[in-house]
Scaffold this motif. Structure first.
Motif, mmCIF file in Angstrom:
data_model
loop_
_atom_site.group_PDB
_atom_site.id
_atom_site.type_symbol
_atom_site.label_atom_id
_atom_site.label_comp_id
_atom_site.label_asym_id
_atom_site.label_seq_id
_atom_site.Cartn_x
_atom_site.Cartn_y
_atom_site.Cartn_z
ATOM 1 N N VAL A 110 6.592 17.482 16.506
ATOM 2 C CA VAL A 110 5.323 18.112 16.097
ATOM 3 C C VAL A 110 5.403 19.317 16.918
ATOM 4 O O VAL A 110 6.201 19.274 18.035
ATOM 5 N N ILE A 111 4.698 20.266 16.486
ATOM 6 C CA ILE A 111 4.657 21.841 17.224
ATOM 7 C C ILE A 111 4.086 21.684 18.692
ATOM 8 O O ILE A 111 4.830 22.227 19.484
ATOM 9 N N ARG A 112 3.244 20.950 18.889
ATOM 10 C CA ARG A 112 2.648 21.133 20.255
ATOM 11 C C ARG A 112 2.415 19.378 20.646
ATOM 12 O O ARG A 112 1.266 18.920 20.694
ATOM 13 N N PRO A 113 3.445 18.675 21.027
ATOM 14 C CA PRO A 113 3.261 17.307 21.504
ATOM 15 C C PRO A 113 2.288 17.224 22.635
ATOM 16 O O PRO A 113 2.430 18.150 23.652
ATOM 17 N N GLY A 114 1.555 16.129 22.574
ATOM 18 C CA GLY A 114 0.692 15.827 23.929
ATOM 19 C C GLY A 114 -0.402 14.907 23.563
ATOM 20 O O GLY A 114 -0.604 14.210 22.666
ATOM 21 N N ALA A 131 -2.196 18.817 16.695
ATOM 22 C CA ALA A 131 -1.169 19.264 17.364
ATOM 23 C C ALA A 131 -0.033 20.103 16.567
ATOM 24 O O ALA A 131 1.102 20.375 17.098
ATOM 25 N N GLY A 132 -0.546 21.173 15.717
ATOM 26 C CA GLY A 132 0.265 22.263 15.162
ATOM 27 C C GLY A 132 1.041 21.981 13.944
ATOM 28 O O GLY A 132 1.763 22.658 13.266
ATOM 29 N N GLY A 133 0.767 20.522 13.441
ATOM 30 C CA GLY A 133 1.676 20.190 12.227
ATOM 31 C C GLY A 133 3.187 19.638 12.672
ATOM 32 O O GLY A 133 3.446 19.614 13.547
ATOM 33 N N VAL A 134 3.866 19.231 11.578
ATOM 34 C CA VAL A 134 5.209 18.524 11.608
ATOM 35 C C VAL A 134 6.172 19.717 11.961
ATOM 36 O O VAL A 134 6.090 20.710 11.347
ATOM 37 N N GLY A 135 6.995 19.932 13.199
ATOM 38 C CA GLY A 135 8.000 20.574 13.329
ATOM 39 C C GLY A 135 9.149 20.701 12.385
ATOM 40 O O GLY A 135 9.285 19.835 11.544
ATOM 41 N N PRO A 136 10.052 21.761 12.562
ATOM 42 C CA PRO A 136 11.119 21.694 11.717
ATOM 43 C C PRO A 136 11.989 20.710 11.648
ATOM 44 O O PRO A 136 12.963 20.356 10.729
ATOM 45 N N ASP A 167 -3.295 9.390 -2.387
ATOM 46 C CA ASP A 167 -3.603 7.886 -1.889
ATOM 47 C C ASP A 167 -3.992 8.063 -0.199
ATOM 48 O O ASP A 167 -2.541 7.798 0.503
ATOM 49 N N MET A 168 -4.962 8.249 0.224
ATOM 50 C CA MET A 168 -5.103 8.439 1.699
ATOM 51 C C MET A 168 -5.580 7.013 2.323
ATOM 52 O O MET A 168 -6.159 6.961 3.401
ATOM 53 N N HIS A 169 -5.266 5.781 1.563
ATOM 54 C CA HIS A 169 -5.709 4.670 2.260
ATOM 55 C C HIS A 169 -4.761 4.329 3.593
ATOM 56 O O HIS A 169 -5.062 3.933 4.677
ATOM 57 N N SER A 170 -3.586 5.109 3.588
ATOM 58 C CA SER A 170 -2.633 4.819 4.965
ATOM 59 C C SER A 170 -3.096 5.988 5.867
ATOM 60 O O SER A 170 -2.323 6.274 6.973
ATOM 61 N N ASN A 171 -3.933 6.843 5.608
ATOM 62 C CA ASN A 171 -4.489 7.922 6.658
ATOM 63 C C ASN A 171 -5.340 7.425 7.678
ATOM 64 O O ASN A 171 -6.707 7.501 7.490
ATOM 65 N N LEU A 172 -4.928 6.481 8.580
ATOM 66 C CA LEU A 172 -5.505 5.580 9.586
ATOM 67 C C LEU A 172 -6.862 6.448 10.130
ATOM 68 O O LEU A 172 -6.322 7.396 10.787
ATOM 69 N N ASP A 173 -7.842 5.784 10.684
ATOM 70 C CA ASP A 173 -8.487 6.285 11.632
ATOM 71 C C ASP A 173 -7.884 6.017 12.917
ATOM 72 O O ASP A 173 -7.598 4.744 13.178
ATOM 73 N N LEU A 174 -8.082 6.916 13.945
ATOM 74 C CA LEU A 174 -7.599 6.770 15.301
ATOM 75 C C LEU A 174 -8.793 6.609 16.203
ATOM 76 O O LEU A 174 -9.903 7.207 16.131
ATOM 77 N N MET A 175 -8.420 5.824 17.420
ATOM 78 C CA MET A 175 -9.320 5.851 18.307
ATOM 79 C C MET A 175 -8.705 6.096 19.725
ATOM 80 O O MET A 175 -7.488 6.420 20.038
ATOM 81 N N ASN A 176 -9.428 6.231 20.874
ATOM 82 C CA ASN A 176 -8.998 6.412 22.154
ATOM 83 C C ASN A 176 -7.663 5.400 22.465
ATOM 84 O O ASN A 176 -8.051 4.317 22.345
ATOM 85 N N GLY A 177 -6.691 5.965 22.882
ATOM 86 C CA GLY A 177 -5.532 5.248 23.370
ATOM 87 C C GLY A 177 -4.418 4.999 22.127
ATOM 88 O O GLY A 177 -3.312 4.546 22.520
ATOM 89 N N ASP A 178 -4.819 5.428 20.936
ATOM 90 C CA ASP A 178 -3.858 5.308 19.959
ATOM 91 C C ASP A 178 -2.629 6.290 20.058
ATOM 92 O O ASP A 178 -2.961 7.314 20.633
ATOM 93 N N MET A 179 -1.492 6.013 19.247
ATOM 94 C CA MET A 179 -0.320 7.068 19.378
ATOM 95 C C MET A 179 0.232 7.452 18.077
ATOM 96 O O MET A 179 0.277 6.278 17.377
ATOM 97 N N VAL A 180 0.391 8.621 17.741
ATOM 98 C CA VAL A 180 0.958 8.919 16.583
ATOM 99 C C VAL A 180 2.580 9.609 16.913
ATOM 100 O O VAL A 180 2.490 10.521 17.888
#
Length: 262
Positions: A110-114, A131-136, A167-180
């Motif tokens: 991603v453009i700005r990981p963190g 995070a700025g979107g997916v990087g090149p 189909d946004m079913h896999s667009n999961l909700d995130l909580m504290n401590g999750d990671m993408v």
């Protein structure tokens, strides 16, 4: 309405929305709070929760509030004020102005990981946007690691398919401590008698003909006859594959272009 009042209204609405979203979220280190006691302006306080999970409040000193909800923290401070004989009745209000303790990690390509704070529910695409979107160098997929009810699970999301299909079913909700984690795009390699040998991004359903085009085409000495692909099988053994019509490239394939004998 003039600009000053409009901006003040917008600020108040933002703070109200943040506090509403954070009402049931446990407070933690780094969270910024605005605390007031009704009828006692001298006890008003703007503060941040320390790494130890405490705040220092007038008259009562250090108060441990990490892990409490805003309502629970209000009740605790009120009890300390009345129990200590400082006030007969203490109506405490806590407004969360910055929620730093609730964070999601966005890593990989991603453009700005963190690590980014979340104010209420956030989806995978929300956090990728922050995070700025997916990087090149990023691929089509993201790996999401979430912990729910003490169980950690991993799910791979194909971002391109999700968006193209709506189909946004896999667009999961995130909580504290999750990671993408956004994976690196797969590559193929081409060498031998091509204009620009090297490694290139592998697109879906890419043919050898397309790979030759990306490599700049053949050199004057190159030939398409006898093209070979080096490919590792599931056991890691390298196989030499004769190129046939319609064959699609796979990740880490190496295309070798021979020199013409004539």
């Amino acid at each position: 309405m003039n600009r000053f009042y409009a901006s003040m209204l917008a600020l108040l609405l933002a703070l109200f929305t943040l506090s509403a979203m954070a009402a049931d979220v446990p407070l933690g280190a780094g969270d910024a709070l605005k605390i007031s006691v009704f009828g006692n302006p001298d006890l008003s306080l703007d503060t941040k929760i320390s790494e130890a999970g405490n705040i220092t409040f007038p008259l009562i000193g250090d108060v441990a509030i990490s892990g409490l909800s805003s309502a629970e923290a209000e009740k605790k401070i009120s009890g300390l004020l009345t129990g200590g004989g400082f006030l007969r009745k203490a109506e405490v209000n806590i407004m969360v102005t910055e929620l730093q303790s609730q964070q999601v990690s966005v890593l990989g390509q991603v453009i700005r990981p963190g690590r980014y704070p979340i104010n209420g529910a956030r989806s995978v695409t929300d956090m990728l946007a922050i995070a700025g979107g997916v990087g090149p160098e990023g691929g089509d997929t993201a790996t999401v690691v979430r912990t729910r009810d003490g169980q950690t699970n991993k799910q791979v999301i194909n971002l391109v398919e999700m968006i193209q299909s709506s189909d946004m079913h896999s667009n999961l909700d995130l909580m504290n401590g999750d990671m993408v984690y956004v994976d690196r795009a797969p590559k193929f390699y081409i060498y031998g008698e091509v204009q620009h040998p090297g490694g290139y991004r592998l697109e879906r359903n890419m043919s050898v003909t397309q790979a030759l085009s990306i490599g700049g085409g053949l050199t004057p000495r190159g030939t398409e006859r006898g093209l070979r692909i080096k490919r590792r099988d599931s056991s890691g053994t390298v196989q030499m594959i004769d190129v046939k019509s319609g064959i699609e490239l796979q990740p880490d394939d190496v295309v070798y272009v021979k020199e013409s004998l004539f």
